[in-house]
Design an enzyme around this catalytic site. Structure first.
Site, mmCIF file in Angstrom:
data_model
loop_
_atom_site.group_PDB
_atom_site.id
_atom_site.type_symbol
_atom_site.label_atom_id
_atom_site.label_comp_id
_atom_site.label_asym_id
_atom_site.label_seq_id
_atom_site.Cartn_x
_atom_site.Cartn_y
_atom_site.Cartn_z
ATOM 1 N N HIS A 1 59.599 47.169 3.039
ATOM 2 C CA HIS A 1 58.536 48.153 3.268
ATOM 3 C C HIS A 1 58.637 49.397 2.403
ATOM 4 O O HIS A 1 59.742 49.860 2.110
ATOM 5 C CB HIS A 1 58.546 48.569 4.744
ATOM 6 C CG HIS A 1 58.370 47.407 5.673
ATOM 7 N ND1 HIS A 1 59.411 46.854 6.370
ATOM 8 C CD2 HIS A 1 57.272 46.681 5.974
ATOM 9 C CE1 HIS A 1 58.965 45.823 7.082
ATOM 10 N NE2 HIS A 1 57.662 45.694 6.863
ATOM 11 N N SER B 1 52.956 44.587 9.197
ATOM 12 C CA SER B 1 53.848 45.738 9.389
ATOM 13 C C SER B 1 53.523 46.919 8.486
ATOM 14 O O SER B 1 53.996 48.025 8.730
ATOM 15 C CB SER B 1 55.294 45.310 9.147
ATOM 16 O OG SER B 1 55.417 44.712 7.870
ATOM 17 N N ASP C 1 62.893 50.105 3.367
ATOM 18 C CA ASP C 1 63.855 49.048 3.682
ATOM 19 C C ASP C 1 63.607 47.871 2.745
ATOM 20 O O ASP C 1 62.881 48.012 1.760
ATOM 21 C CB ASP C 1 63.791 48.645 5.168
ATOM 22 C CG ASP C 1 62.462 48.001 5.543
ATOM 23 O OD1 ASP C 1 61.644 47.685 4.639
ATOM 24 O OD2 ASP C 1 62.217 47.809 6.750
#
Ligand SMILES: *[C@@H]1O[C@H](CO)[C@@H](O)[C@H](O)[C@H]1NC(C)=O
Ligand SMILES: *[C@@H]1O[C@H](CO)[C@@H](O)[C@H](O)[C@H]1NC(C)=O
Ligand SMILES: *[C@@H]1O[C@H](CO)[C@@H](O)[C@H](O)[C@H]1NC(C)=O
Ligand SMILES: *[C@@H]1O[C@H](CO)[C@@H](O)[C@H](O)[C@H]1NC(C)=O
Ligand SMILES: *[C@@H]1O[C@H](CO)[C@@H](O)[C@H](O)[C@H]1NC(C)=O
Length: 358
Positions: free
Chosen positions: A327, A37, A324
């Protein structure tokens, strides 16, 4: 006369420098991106059954058009800044290309296989992401297509000038750090258990024409808001951070070993763990004021709940390290990649990306 000479010399010198810079920017024809991600630019949007997605607000709140593209970020991520530094467009998600058309000439401009949740092991987030092995299989299809388009010799020339960027390992480290199992492996045992798989994967990519590798090492996993939140005094998870240090050492040894076995491979490795710890330990030196809490989320440290439409988000994203609970913000990603691009040892070695590209 002398001052005229100086004037002309200066002009010639500046032109020369500009040409050199242009050369650095123009020499890499494409970036092929593998990973998780931290680099996903929209592949997971195409995985119907996956919950590992970010194509909804407040993700993308700082992306052009406030668009939630599937990036796990308020704006751009590692893949975007890597491309930007090389003077290229961000490589398009593989799954967006294969569903749209059969115009494969776009493969020559780079492709991203990165998928949120992906790890070195097939079992990591199994069924909800494109595993690293599957990413390499997709790339092998792309490779075959490029050979078909250009012929073997030209294809190898194209690929040997291209950059192969890999951002993988964080999901295994997170699972390791979160585990409370009684007979938990030591950080070293854990790293030793995944490195042989990674070795096979890197060799496979090499065997499919890759010659210039960029490996973005794992960050200080233990300091992500998700893991801090689990600690009573909100300190970093020491085991997670230590495993990340060992993992990065093992990856860099692996790359070094590979590059001594062949004559035509070069690489750039970023010690992201050390880079992030510098931000966390001296935030003001880097423009950060919040190093513990996530910007977007809910609850303690905004880390009880992911960045969902029901979550709240901070007003100033550029002073937060974390977007978040897992991340980094766009601000963090920009700085990290800038260090990878033109920083130096011990943060990035044996070559910076800029050196690798020229
Ligand atoms: C692309 O699609 C067209 C029309 O369906 C077909 O004729 C052509 O062979 C395809 N090209 C490739 C490279 O698959
Ligand atoms: C294929 O894609 C390339 C790059 O996106 C574009 O320049 C070209 O015109 C396209 N060709 C066709 C036949 O659609
Ligand atoms: C992981 O999955 C790939 C197929 O994507 C398979 O080829 C490989 O053998 C699997 N690895 C393990 C260790 O099961
Ligand atoms: C919190 O983290 C610190 C530093 O890693 C550690 O010494 C302590 O044992 C942790 N506390 C809990 C409850 O996990
Ligand atoms: C947001 O934070 C950055 C970095 O600390 C700072 O330079 C900027 O002034 C802040 N913006 C606002 C609107 O407060």
């Amino acid at each position: 006369m002398a001052s005229n000479m100086t004037y002309y010399c200066t002009i010639i010198y500046i032109t020369f420098i500009l040409l050199l810079c242009k050369n650095v920017q123009g020499i890499v024809p494409a970036v092929y991106v593998f990973g998780d991600s931290l680099a996903d630019v929209g592949n997971n949007n195409h995985l119907e059954l996956s919950l590992l997605k970010a194509n909804f607000p407040h993700n993308g709140v700082d992306y052009p058009g406030r668009k939630a593209t599937g990036r796990f970020s308020n704006g751009k991520n590692f893949a975007d800044f890597l491309a930007e530094n090389l003077g290229l467009q961000t490589s398009l998600p593989y799954l967006s290309l294969s569903s749209k058309s059969n115009n494969t000439s776009v493969y020559l401009t780079g492709v991203s296989f990165a998928s949120g949740g992906a790890g070195i092991l097939n079992s990591t987030n199994s069924g909800t992401c494109i595993t690293f092995d599957q990413q390499i299989s997709y790339y092998s299809t792309v490779y075959g297509n490029i050979v078909q388009q250009l012929g073997t010799v030209q294809a190898q020339d194209h690929l040997s000038k291209s950059v192969f960027a890999i951002v993988i390992g964080s999901n295994e480290l997170l699972n390791y750090a979160k585990s409370n199992s009684g007979n938990k492996a030591t950080p070293q045992q854990f790293v030793d258990s995944i490195i042989p798989t990674l070795q096979g994967q890197l060799k496979r990519i090499y065997n499919l024409g890759a010659r210039r590798f960029v490996f973005i090492g794992t960050g200080s996993i233990g300091c992500t808001p998700a893991l801090r939140e689990q600690n009573k005094t909100k300190e970093c998870n020491a085991g997670g951070n230590y495993a990340s240090v060992l993992y990065n050492q093992a990856v860099s040894s692996l790359l070094n070993e590979m590059s001594t076995q062949v004559t035509d491979m070069s690489y750039s490795f970023l010690d992201t763990n050390t880079v992030l710890l510098q931000y966390i330990q001296q935030p003001s030196a880097y423009g950060f004021t919040e190093v513990e809490s996530a910007c977007c989320g809910l609850g303690d440290l905004n880390a009880k709940v992911a960045c969902l439409p029901i979550s709240t988000y901070c007003s100033n994203r550029s002073n937060h390290i974390f977007w978040d609970f897992y991340h980094p913000t766009e601000a963090t990603a920009r700085m990290v990649v800038s260090t990878a691009f033109d920083g130096s040892a011990p943060l990035v070695y044996p070559l910076s990306i800029k050196q690798l590209a020229s």
